[in-house]
Design an enzyme around this catalytic site. Structure first.
Site, PDB file in Angstrom:
ATOM      1  N   SER A 125       2.568  -2.966  -2.743  1.00 30.34           N
ATOM      2  CA  SER A 125       2.823  -2.254  -1.357  1.00 30.34           C
ATOM      3  C   SER A 125       2.864  -3.184  -0.353  1.00 30.34           C
ATOM      4  O   SER A 125       2.171  -4.243  -0.221  1.00 30.34           O
ATOM      5  CB  SER A 125       1.740  -1.266  -0.958  1.00 30.34           C
ATOM      6  OG  SER A 125       1.979  -0.759   0.159  1.00 30.34           O
ATOM      7  N   GLU A 127       1.568  -2.718   2.383  1.00 31.01           N
ATOM      8  CA  GLU A 127       0.311  -2.626   2.999  1.00 31.01           C
ATOM      9  C   GLU A 127      -0.565  -3.799   2.572  1.00 31.01           C
ATOM     10  O   GLU A 127      -1.300  -4.249   3.083  1.00 31.01           O
ATOM     11  CB  GLU A 127      -0.350  -1.378   2.746  1.00 31.01           C
ATOM     12  CG  GLU A 127       0.273  -0.054   3.565  1.00 31.01           C
ATOM     13  CD  GLU A 127       0.170  -0.133   4.783  1.00 31.01           C
ATOM     14  OE1 GLU A 127      -1.209  -0.845   5.535  1.00 31.01           O
ATOM     15  OE2 GLU A 127       0.992   0.587   5.600  1.00 31.01           O
ATOM     16  N   TYR A 149      -6.637   0.941   1.366  1.00 28.56           N
ATOM     17  CA  TYR A 149      -5.498   1.119   0.249  1.00 28.56           C
ATOM     18  C   TYR A 149      -4.901  -0.309   0.104  1.00 28.56           C
ATOM     19  O   TYR A 149      -4.477  -0.687  -1.086  1.00 28.56           O
ATOM     20  CB  TYR A 149      -4.588   2.051   0.821  1.00 28.56           C
ATOM     21  CG  TYR A 149      -2.900   2.080   0.109  1.00 28.56           C
ATOM     22  CD1 TYR A 149      -2.836   2.823  -1.120  1.00 28.56           C
ATOM     23  CD2 TYR A 149      -1.996   1.227   0.776  1.00 28.56           C
ATOM     24  CE1 TYR A 149      -1.755   2.808  -1.665  1.00 28.56           C
ATOM     25  CE2 TYR A 149      -0.901   1.466  -0.013  1.00 28.56           C
ATOM     26  CZ  TYR A 149      -0.432   1.889  -1.172  1.00 28.56           C
ATOM     27  OH  TYR A 149       0.790   2.098  -1.885  1.00 28.56           O
ATOM     28  N   ARG A 184       9.320  13.459  -1.124  1.00 27.52           N
ATOM     29  CA  ARG A 184       8.055  12.897  -0.716  1.00 27.52           C
ATOM     30  C   ARG A 184       6.957  14.159  -0.468  1.00 27.52           C
ATOM     31  O   ARG A 184       7.255  15.136   0.007  1.00 27.52           O
ATOM     32  CB  ARG A 184       8.253  12.274   0.739  1.00 27.52           C
ATOM     33  CG  ARG A 184       7.499  11.329   1.180  1.00 27.52           C
ATOM     34  CD  ARG A 184       7.088  10.399   0.367  1.00 27.52           C
ATOM     35  NE  ARG A 184       6.755   9.034   0.949  1.00 27.52           N
ATOM     36  CZ  ARG A 184       5.779   8.210   0.748  1.00 27.52           C
ATOM     37  NH1 ARG A 184       5.073   8.289  -0.634  1.00 27.52           N
ATOM     38  NH2 ARG A 184       5.699   6.900   1.155  1.00 27.52           N
TER      39      ARG A 184
HETATM   40  P1  GDP Z   1       2.054   4.800   5.426  1.00 31.95           P
HETATM   41  O1  GDP Z   1       3.014   3.709   5.939  1.00 31.95           O
HETATM   42  O2  GDP Z   1       1.983   5.042   3.936  1.00 31.95           O
HETATM   43  O3  GDP Z   1       0.920   5.051   6.114  1.00 31.95           O
HETATM   44  O4  GDP Z   1       2.973   6.231   5.669  1.00 31.95           O
HETATM   45  P2  GDP Z   1       2.867   7.548   6.425  1.00 31.95           P
HETATM   46  O5  GDP Z   1       4.012   8.289   6.478  1.00 31.95           O
HETATM   47  O6  GDP Z   1       1.427   8.267   6.279  1.00 31.95           O
HETATM   48  O7  GDP Z   1       2.788   7.077   7.955  1.00 31.95           O
HETATM   49  C1  GDP Z   1       3.650   6.090   8.561  1.00 31.95           C
HETATM   50  C2  GDP Z   1       3.087   6.183  10.036  1.00 31.95           C
HETATM   51  O8  GDP Z   1       3.251   7.117  10.749  1.00 31.95           O
HETATM   52  C3  GDP Z   1       1.604   5.491  10.298  1.00 31.95           C
HETATM   53  O9  GDP Z   1       1.575   4.468  11.202  1.00 31.95           O
HETATM   54  C4  GDP Z   1       0.913   6.703  10.827  1.00 31.95           C
HETATM   55  O10 GDP Z   1      -0.045   6.492  11.696  1.00 31.95           O
HETATM   56  C5  GDP Z   1       2.247   7.581  11.544  1.00 31.95           C
HETATM   57  N1  GDP Z   1       1.956   8.804  11.837  1.00 31.95           N
HETATM   58  C6  GDP Z   1       2.173   9.343  13.254  1.00 31.95           C
HETATM   59  N2  GDP Z   1       1.767  10.642  13.229  1.00 31.95           N
HETATM   60  C7  GDP Z   1       1.712  10.932  11.955  1.00 31.95           C
HETATM   61  C8  GDP Z   1       1.232  12.154  11.079  1.00 31.95           C
HETATM   62  O11 GDP Z   1       0.966  13.306  11.573  1.00 31.95           O
HETATM   63  N3  GDP Z   1       0.874  11.940   9.753  1.00 31.95           N
HETATM   64  C9  GDP Z   1       1.061  10.930   8.866  1.00 31.95           C
HETATM   65  N4  GDP Z   1       1.110  10.849   7.651  1.00 31.95           N
HETATM   66  N5  GDP Z   1       1.304   9.701   9.634  1.00 31.95           N
HETATM   67  C10 GDP Z   1       1.536   9.672  11.067  1.00 31.95           C
END
Ligand code: GDP
Length: 322
Positions: A125, A127, A149, A184
């Site tokens: 990833s 990440e 992670y 997703r």
């Molecule tokens: P990630 O990159 O694997 O963490 O993918 P996510 O889709 O879970 O999150 C992407 C970004 O969206 C991160 O920076 C989160 O902090 C931001 N984010 C903002 N609001 C939300 C929310 O309500 N849900 C999630 N999952 N992410 C959020």
């Protein structure tokens, strides 16, 4: 006929990978932690559930894996099994390491011991980079993960490298940037938004509660990404590849496109900030350079960010309208 084994069969990438492999004439075997009919909705959506040999199994169980590889002797193995939602990885850090790192070690051990010819793809990833010292990352960028992670995926990658060098196992790792689709999970921000937007436009929901909407990501389409993953296992040598679009977009961009596509004006009035969705730490704005994948795998993501978001909104609209 080539035989492929996919771990994490109920997830998004496994669904698209299964479809791709079936189209190429593979015999596909899929393993999930506890497969139920409800958890197979992605395979059902693609109409391929009945074409895959699906069973339940856990990559944290080493002896199970040895038996599985010994019996099946797959040509290729794709490991998508993971605690892959970062929000969750903060809450269950130990389980995250156990599944995402120790689980990978068990797969490598099983290959080494009873199925040495198996080629393995490991879903690494972006990440793993976390908070790197470059704005654009490639395979030479120093990793500096900033959540459990990212740590678990980096440790798995290190193990992969060791097994590759020490035992000659064909194991390839991708630094996958975020890749999304109508398949997703709802916990990810893209799908949460496209589902929420569809509901709001249909009058089924009044607001969308989100965390940090200043965050941005390099978002691509999962269907494009599985093509690169497959190509990684068709090379002469195992290697590591950044898979990314090379473009970052903010959540605000996502909201703008999604709401506009659903015909809803002034998205700001529907979005409510909610502390619960903030993360303890955010990665730097990550943007990948996939020049190596382009050169060696002849791979380039085909779907634009706008098309991706619109496809996801359309799919959620269709589903909600029944
Ligand atoms: P990630 O990159 O694997 O963490 O993918 P996510 O889709 O879970 O999150 C992407 C970004 O969206 C991160 O920076 C989160 O902090 C931001 N984010 C903002 N609001 C939300 C929310 O309500 N849900 C999630 N999952 N992410 C959020």
């Amino acid at each position: 006929m080539k035989k492929a084994l996919i771990f994490g069969i109920c997830g998004q990438d496994a669904a698209y990978m299964s479809q791709l492999l079936l189209d190429k004439g593979y015999e596909v075997h899929g393993v999930g932690r506890s497969v139920t009919h409800e958890r197979m909705w992605r395979l059902d959506d693609l109409g391929i559930t009945d074409k895959i040999n699906i069973s339940s199994g856990d990559i944290t169980d080493a002896s199970y894996l040895v038996q599985l590889f010994s019996d099946l002797q797959p040509d290729e193995c794709y490991n998508f099994a993971a605690i892959s939602f970062i929000g969750q990885s903060w809450k269950t850090a130990e389980t995250t390491l156990n599944v995402n790192t120790t689980g990978v070690l068990h797969i490598l051990e099983a290959i080494k011991t009873v199925s040495k010819h198996t080629r393995m793809y490991q879903a690494g990833s972006s990440e793993m980079f976390g908070r790197p010292d470059t704005k654009i990352q490639d395979e030479s960028t120093l990793c500096n993960p900033c959540n459990p992670y990212g740590v678990s995926k980096l440790a798995a990658y290190n193990l992969l490298n060791i097994y590759r060098d020490a035992y000659g196992i064909f194991a390839a790792n991708a630094y996958c940037y975020n890749h999304e689709s109508p398949l997703r999970g709802m916990e990810y921000v893209t799908r949460k938004i496209t589902d929420g937007v569809a509901r709001i436009s249909l009058g089924k929901q009044k607001e969308l509660r989100l965390g940090n909407i200043e965050a941005s990501r390099d978002w691509g389409h999962a269907k494009d990404y599985v093509q690169a993953m497959w190509a990684m296992l068709q090379q002469d040598k195992p290697d590591d590849y950044v898979l990314a679009t090379g473009e970052t977009h903010s959540i605000k961009d996502l909201l703008t496109i999604a709401f506009a596509h659903a015909g809803v004006d002034n998205w700001e009035q529907y979005v409510v900030e909610d502390e619960r969705f903030y993360r303890p730490l955010e990665p730097h704005t990550l943007c990948g350079n996939s020049a190596k994948a382009k050169e060696k795998l002849q791979w380039e993501p085909a779907t634009s960010f706008e098309t991706l978001v619109q496809e996801m909104v359309d799919a959620d609209m269709k589903r909600l309208k029944g």
